[in-house]
Write an enzyme that holds these catalytic residues in place. Sequence first.
Site, PDB file in Angstrom:
ATOM      1  N   TRP A 325       1.298  -1.974  -8.512  1.00  0.00           N
ATOM      2  CA  TRP A 325       1.818  -0.576  -7.889  1.00  0.00           C
ATOM      3  C   TRP A 325       1.863  -1.253  -6.509  1.00  0.00           C
ATOM      4  O   TRP A 325       2.986  -1.140  -5.475  1.00  0.00           O
ATOM      5  CB  TRP A 325       1.054  -0.195  -7.782  1.00  0.00           C
ATOM      6  CG  TRP A 325       0.968   2.110  -7.361  1.00  0.00           C
ATOM      7  CD1 TRP A 325       2.199   2.941  -7.377  1.00  0.00           C
ATOM      8  CD2 TRP A 325       1.074   1.996  -5.973  1.00  0.00           C
ATOM      9  NE1 TRP A 325       2.735   3.624  -6.898  1.00  0.00           N
ATOM     10  CE2 TRP A 325       2.030   2.845  -5.234  1.00  0.00           C
ATOM     11  CE3 TRP A 325       0.085   1.068  -5.255  1.00  0.00           C
ATOM     12  CZ2 TRP A 325       1.480   3.859  -4.201  1.00  0.00           C
ATOM     13  CZ3 TRP A 325       0.019   2.241  -3.281  1.00  0.00           C
ATOM     14  CH2 TRP A 325       0.700   3.200  -3.461  1.00  0.00           C
ATOM     15  N   HIS A 326       1.051  -1.925  -5.607  1.00  0.00           N
ATOM     16  CA  HIS A 326       0.569  -2.578  -4.262  1.00  0.00           C
ATOM     17  C   HIS A 326       1.740  -3.176  -4.147  1.00  0.00           C
ATOM     18  O   HIS A 326       2.463  -3.362  -3.042  1.00  0.00           O
ATOM     19  CB  HIS A 326      -0.374  -3.044  -4.245  1.00  0.00           C
ATOM     20  CG  HIS A 326      -1.052  -2.414  -4.037  1.00  0.00           C
ATOM     21  ND1 HIS A 326      -2.053  -1.092  -4.609  1.00  0.00           N
ATOM     22  CD2 HIS A 326      -2.306  -1.405  -2.764  1.00  0.00           C
ATOM     23  CE1 HIS A 326      -3.342  -1.031  -4.555  1.00  0.00           C
ATOM     24  NE2 HIS A 326      -3.241  -0.787  -3.082  1.00  0.00           N
ATOM     25  N   GLY A 327       2.299  -3.645  -5.401  1.00  0.00           N
ATOM     26  CA  GLY A 327       3.691  -5.276  -5.022  1.00  0.00           C
ATOM     27  C   GLY A 327       3.755  -5.796  -5.899  1.00  0.00           C
ATOM     28  O   GLY A 327       3.511  -5.860  -7.176  1.00  0.00           O
ATOM     29  N   PHE A 485       4.501  -1.169   0.365  1.00  0.00           N
ATOM     30  CA  PHE A 485       4.230  -1.042  -1.645  1.00  0.00           C
ATOM     31  C   PHE A 485       5.143   0.871  -1.492  1.00  0.00           C
ATOM     32  O   PHE A 485       5.012   1.673  -2.546  1.00  0.00           O
ATOM     33  CB  PHE A 485       3.177  -0.509  -1.479  1.00  0.00           C
ATOM     34  CG  PHE A 485       1.845  -1.629  -0.507  1.00  0.00           C
ATOM     35  CD1 PHE A 485       2.514  -2.517  -1.312  1.00  0.00           C
ATOM     36  CD2 PHE A 485       0.820  -1.625   0.143  1.00  0.00           C
ATOM     37  CE1 PHE A 485       1.844  -3.538  -0.542  1.00  0.00           C
ATOM     38  CE2 PHE A 485       0.353  -2.077   0.099  1.00  0.00           C
ATOM     39  CZ  PHE A 485       0.211  -3.823   0.109  1.00  0.00           C
TER      40      PHE A 485
END
Lengths: 485, 327
Positions: A325-327, A485
């Site tokens: 989800w962060h990247g 993000f």
Amino acid sequence: MLFNSLDFAIFLPIVFILYWFVTNRNLTLQNVLIVAASYVFYGWWDWRFLSLIVFSTLVDYSVGLKLKDEANKFKRKVLLWVSIIVNLGFLGVFKYYNFFLDSLYEVAPGLQTVLGFNTLDIILPVGVSFYTFQTLSYTIDVYRKKLEPTKSLIDFAAFVAFFPQLVAGPIERASHLLPQFYAPRQFKFINLQFGFIRILWGLFKKVVIADRLAILVDSVYQSPADFGGIHFIIASVLFAFQIYCDFSGYSDIAIGTARLFGFKLMENFRSPYFSKSLGEFWRRWHISLSTWFRDYVYIPLGGSKVATKRVYLNLMIVFVVSGFWHGAAWTFIIWGALHGSILILEHLFTGRKALFNNAPALLVNTLKVLAVFSVTTFAWIFFRANTTADAFYIVQHLFDFSEPLAQNLRGMTLYLGGPLWKLLASFLLVGLLLLVEYSVTKEKISEQIIIKQKPLIRWSLYTSMVVFILLFGSFEVDQFIYFQF
Amino acid sequence: MTTSKIEQRKLLKNGLGFCLVLCTVLFALEFVTSYFVKHSSDAQTGKINLVMQHEIDPEIMMFGSSVAEVGLDANTIEKKTQRATYNMGIDGTKISASEFLIDEFLSYSKNCETVVIGMAFFSFTKSEKLNAPERFLAYKSNPFVKQNIFNIQPALGNKLYYVPFYSFIVANHTYYKNAFYGLKNVMNSKASFTDSLKGFVPHDTEYYDTRKNGKQLDYIGIDSSAVNDYKRIIQKIKAHDIQPILVLMPMHINGQESFSNFATYREQAKKLSQEMEVHLYDFFDHDVTTQDKYYYNNGHLNATGANVFSNVLADSLNSIIKTNKTK
């Protein structure tokens, strides 16, 4: 529009005055103003991004209403999947498409000619990961019949696009934020004071601490080959505080700004670096995301009410997904997997006889805090590194102390073009932050305490904060880390 | 009165009161720091202060970026030409960004006969951003400074002049460091800045080849607006009956060879000098450029190189100055 920009400094007072002095007698008008202001705020980056948020709003609003009237289980599920596919579809196209394709072609280069798909030349819309999760939570809660869908499109649009938390959270739950749009709001001076203090503190964390540390951290992480062990340790420790101040600073400004308009947002951080276990860290770090994953991924997977091995698998899934989800990069996936693995280890050892049973509590707690900090800082290496190769290079050379410490430090500061005091100043700032955070946890400092002071003391404190931010702030960095993000 | 009205009144009373206090503090701070910066004698700011406060009026004034700052030994030139000389080179600054200094200098100078402009390879490239605006922040009310900022970076100009206290955003630690030095000077009652090197900043370090792997050649952009900047400045200097001289500062041969179109830059400088009828000294073929011992990197002369080159330049200047006298 960035919180630390001149544009926002002009935008905020205008919206504030219109909100409390022009539209204050009509709740609908106030909410319309919030929607309009939020779209201006978001469109300031690129007006084309607005089409996504409007589409997402319309889909989830319609799905919510349909779910209310639909009794058929299958049809309800279809409606839920429509929302999931639309929202995750945005993420898939804008955030993950290129990553999947690149990874696939890297594993099997021949596939490119067979499939004929090329990577897309697109930019990731700011904050898409945040608002898609927020709208998803609405639809899932309505589907689960935990929440009454709203009939007002204006209220729903305001909930989705509420500008203080639109691009980097906190990711609000509909059950918490949406009802606040239904209720009439009365101007209270205390809200203004509370909001103002939070905004100042958030700005301080962002422009004075995070952006100052960024200068040192970036130089090391941009070209790891030029540095050695001590540099990597210093840069990684500083990055731990940089990302905390950057992100929690944003959350503070978001919470403070929302408060100016009479809204209460959830707390997103509670001094995470004072955690005594990794589990506790995740209850204090990015709380809105952690609880989102807990409620919408971990628990549906069975949570902790399944066999132990399955619990560990669930934990791993949640953390790998959270990393993703962060990247869209392997570095984030490794970061998530590292957290998942260590958390599993922590679960395995929970309940075992402690090593230092007879040691003083203060010592044990300090060691625990240091251990958790070391683990999270180590994991941050993967989070911050530009590539997996860089991350592994740093890890391999983390304890490479071939040169004496003093020479290393001098080399580092020379490379940065500044004297040693810049590095020392960075640590001083971190010390100041920890002192304030510690005082907050011990309830020695709080907004309430400040608000209760005499005007002279309050104003002196506010003025000092503003002056401090202006004198010591770095205004060259024009982004918040979590925007990507 | 409703609760809301009472709260709104509280806001107005407290908000206005606090804003008044804050504005007073910020205004005082802005004033005090700029006052002390004007008394700083440190490096670039010290040099700028000398011109802005009309404290120097040499016969030969030299402008330019770091190549001029480190490559023109004012004392050597002064000795050879028998004319008071000052090096007003400011690092990282194109001639367009020094225009306010030239304007201010021309506005008061009575002694100046010659203005030497030391040029670097980037002299004709496009510039859209001011480098280190904090250097002249203390003089933002000066009309030349204002015009200079608006010419180069209008967006910054709008913010700096129309947004209250925006100078705090532009100011950085160098600015506050200078304020501190200025405060020390004021406390020690230092009347003015005495600069024995006359603006020259020698670098006593060994040569380091700064080429990027020696493979990829860079390209020098030639921008018509940058050329026009030179034309405008030359005209201004001439209008004050002062002789402008362009000097292509000697660049190490490795530096010259790292550009694919270095000849274009030299041709453009030649064209400019012919069009504006000014003397141009091109030192790119001089012996100095092939010897590592005279440089600390590919663009900049070291102290020894500066001394050697300044002697050469002074000889050239002497011939022109004598010609002028004959005239």
